[in-house]
Design a protein around this motif. Sequence first.
Motif, short mmCIF file in Angstrom:
data_model
loop_
_atom_site.label_atom_id
_atom_site.label_comp_id
_atom_site.label_asym_id
_atom_site.label_seq_id
_atom_site.Cartn_x
_atom_site.Cartn_y
_atom_site.Cartn_z
N ARG A 149 -10.33 49.86 -66.59
CA ARG A 149 -10.80 51.26 -66.66
C ARG A 149 -12.01 51.46 -65.74
N ALA A 150 -12.87 50.45 -65.66
CA ALA A 150 -14.04 50.56 -64.77
C ALA A 150 -13.58 50.66 -63.31
N GLN A 151 -12.55 49.89 -62.97
CA GLN A 151 -12.03 49.94 -61.59
C GLN A 151 -11.39 51.30 -61.30
N ALA A 152 -10.72 51.84 -62.30
CA ALA A 152 -10.11 53.18 -62.12
C ALA A 152 -11.21 54.22 -61.91
N ARG A 153 -12.29 54.14 -62.69
CA ARG A 153 -13.40 55.11 -62.54
C ARG A 153 -14.00 55.02 -61.15
N ARG A 154 -14.18 53.79 -60.66
CA ARG A 154 -14.77 53.62 -59.33
C ARG A 154 -13.86 54.24 -58.25
N ASN A 155 -12.56 54.06 -58.41
CA ASN A 155 -11.63 54.66 -57.43
C ASN A 155 -11.63 56.18 -57.52
N ILE A 156 -11.73 56.69 -58.74
CA ILE A 156 -11.76 58.16 -58.90
C ILE A 156 -13.01 58.71 -58.21
N ASP A 157 -14.14 58.02 -58.38
CA ASP A 157 -15.39 58.46 -57.71
C ASP A 157 -15.20 58.47 -56.19
N ALA A 158 -14.48 57.47 -55.67
CA ALA A 158 -14.29 57.39 -54.21
C ALA A 158 -13.29 58.44 -53.72
N LEU A 159 -12.29 58.74 -54.53
CA LEU A 159 -11.23 59.67 -54.10
C LEU A 159 -11.61 61.13 -54.28
N TRP A 160 -12.41 61.39 -55.30
CA TRP A 160 -12.61 62.77 -55.73
C TRP A 160 -13.15 63.70 -54.64
N PRO A 161 -14.17 63.30 -53.84
CA PRO A 161 -14.66 64.21 -52.80
C PRO A 161 -13.55 64.64 -51.85
N TYR B 62 -3.60 56.68 -64.20
CA TYR B 62 -5.04 56.88 -64.48
C TYR B 62 -5.28 57.96 -65.53
N GLY B 63 -4.47 59.01 -65.49
CA GLY B 63 -4.65 60.11 -66.44
C GLY B 63 -4.56 59.63 -67.88
N ARG B 64 -3.54 58.80 -68.14
CA ARG B 64 -3.40 58.26 -69.50
C ARG B 64 -4.48 57.25 -69.81
N LEU B 65 -4.77 56.42 -68.80
CA LEU B 65 -5.74 55.32 -69.00
C LEU B 65 -7.11 55.85 -69.41
N LEU B 66 -7.50 57.01 -68.85
CA LEU B 66 -8.86 57.53 -69.11
C LEU B 66 -8.83 58.83 -69.92
N SER B 67 -7.73 59.04 -70.65
CA SER B 67 -7.60 60.31 -71.38
C SER B 67 -8.65 60.47 -72.48
N ASP B 68 -9.23 59.34 -72.93
CA ASP B 68 -10.25 59.45 -73.99
C ASP B 68 -11.66 59.38 -73.42
N ASP B 69 -11.80 59.47 -72.10
CA ASP B 69 -13.12 59.39 -71.49
C ASP B 69 -13.49 60.80 -71.02
N SER B 70 -14.38 61.46 -71.79
CA SER B 70 -14.63 62.89 -71.51
C SER B 70 -15.20 63.11 -70.11
N ALA B 71 -15.88 62.10 -69.56
CA ALA B 71 -16.48 62.27 -68.23
C ALA B 71 -15.43 62.16 -67.11
N TYR B 72 -14.33 61.49 -67.39
CA TYR B 72 -13.36 61.22 -66.32
C TYR B 72 -11.97 61.80 -66.57
N ALA B 73 -11.68 62.20 -67.81
CA ALA B 73 -10.29 62.54 -68.17
C ALA B 73 -9.68 63.58 -67.22
N ALA B 74 -10.41 64.65 -66.94
CA ALA B 74 -9.83 65.74 -66.13
C ALA B 74 -9.58 65.27 -64.70
N ARG B 75 -10.57 64.56 -64.14
CA ARG B 75 -10.39 64.09 -62.75
C ARG B 75 -9.28 63.04 -62.68
N ALA B 76 -9.23 62.16 -63.70
CA ALA B 76 -8.19 61.12 -63.72
C ALA B 76 -6.80 61.77 -63.78
N ALA B 77 -6.68 62.81 -64.60
CA ALA B 77 -5.38 63.49 -64.73
C ALA B 77 -4.99 64.13 -63.40
#
Length: 423
Positions: free
Chosen positions: A230-242, A265-280
Amino acid sequence: MQTALADSIRASPQGHEADAILRSCVHCGFCLPACPTYQLLGDELDSPRGRIYLMKQVLEGEPVSAPTQLHLDRCLTCRACESACPSGVRYGRLLDLGRALIEERVTRPLPSRLERYLLRRIVPYRRRVRVLLGLARTVRPLLPRSLRARLPAAAGAGTALQPGQLRRWPAPRHARRVVLLEGCVQPVIAPEIDAAAAQVLDRIGLTVVPVGGGCCGALAHHLSAHEESRAQARRNIDALWPHVEAGAEAVVVSASACAAMVCDYGRLLSDDSAYAARAARISELALDIGQLVAAHAGPLRAAFTETSAASPGQSPLRVAFHAPCTLQHALRAAGVVERLLQAAGFTLTQVADARCCGSAGTYSLLQPELATRLLSAKVSALEADAPQVIATANIGCLLHLRAGTALPVHHWIELVAARLARG
Ligand code: SF4
Ligand code: SF4
């Protein structure tokens, strides 16, 4: 299937999910013939139905033993059973939940813990992989033959298929952009694959923006290190999001296993309020390179026609395609690449065996005997119809297959890029 989950497990969201999956299995056994480990070992406990039964026992609070863990370790996570199942049992998800629970309850022997820890600490990190590969290449003549065969060649001046000039990244020239997640091992071992992807996408009107990010998280996930994943997914989302905010149309990945992970990623971080929307949103945009190219069939056909006109009379290369399990069963994109290769003018040879090649992430390292038997069967099937080249869609399968055949093995996008470059 009737279940009676332990109270402590049933109360958790994971327990609730596992219970629903278990109840969807009707024990019909249609999945058994699709399972490579059942075919090899002939033991019901090494089949999907047997493993579901073992996980049910664990979730119901019965004592867990090392043999239970072994039967689950032997599973390739290929998910061929999901494609064969008429009841839609989400076996892969159940396996994630079951393995994590067993990991908490059964202490592995020290060498096994160390091996799994080292895999997580080395493989997802490019610099560490580069250093280790450099060392291994230095002492290559001293290595046992089996290890030598698995050692990837240096990423140097190119191959007959991809000489140096074909490995260049095209300059950005299109308004339409996609972002490409580079991942961990592939840029070190086979940088030509992403360059080929960028060249093909350039020809169909898309500029590719590479994003380093890092490991997609699949390796840690399959070793039941879910928080690490999940930490690796968050790091990738931070890099991709801009890039997503700046209008990238898709998040493309050229390794099908990593594409499948990013799609999750959407399912993996669905319970993480800081990342759920971006992951989805990232999951919505994520595609394997084959799916993205197939979605642009019109411009691609035009590029092939232009190339054929510029270099007529060349006889088509005979290609045996190995469809990775992640492409067939996780991404549900069976046949997509085969159609693209045919449209590009290649002759596809017959491949009678659609099973896993035995690579399966870290499986070839953790279960070498079964992986070698699967590799041998797969290579026989791939070579049977006299191909000139073997193609696949995932770096893990590509490296594994190269260890088992004298034929050249490439990512299919390299073949298409080379074909387009002829024009
Ligand atoms: S997983 Fe599906 S195919 Fe296999 S036994 Fe259960 S219901 Fe039948
Ligand atoms: S994921 Fe593959 S190896 Fe595992 S039970 Fe299903 S078919 Fe068998």
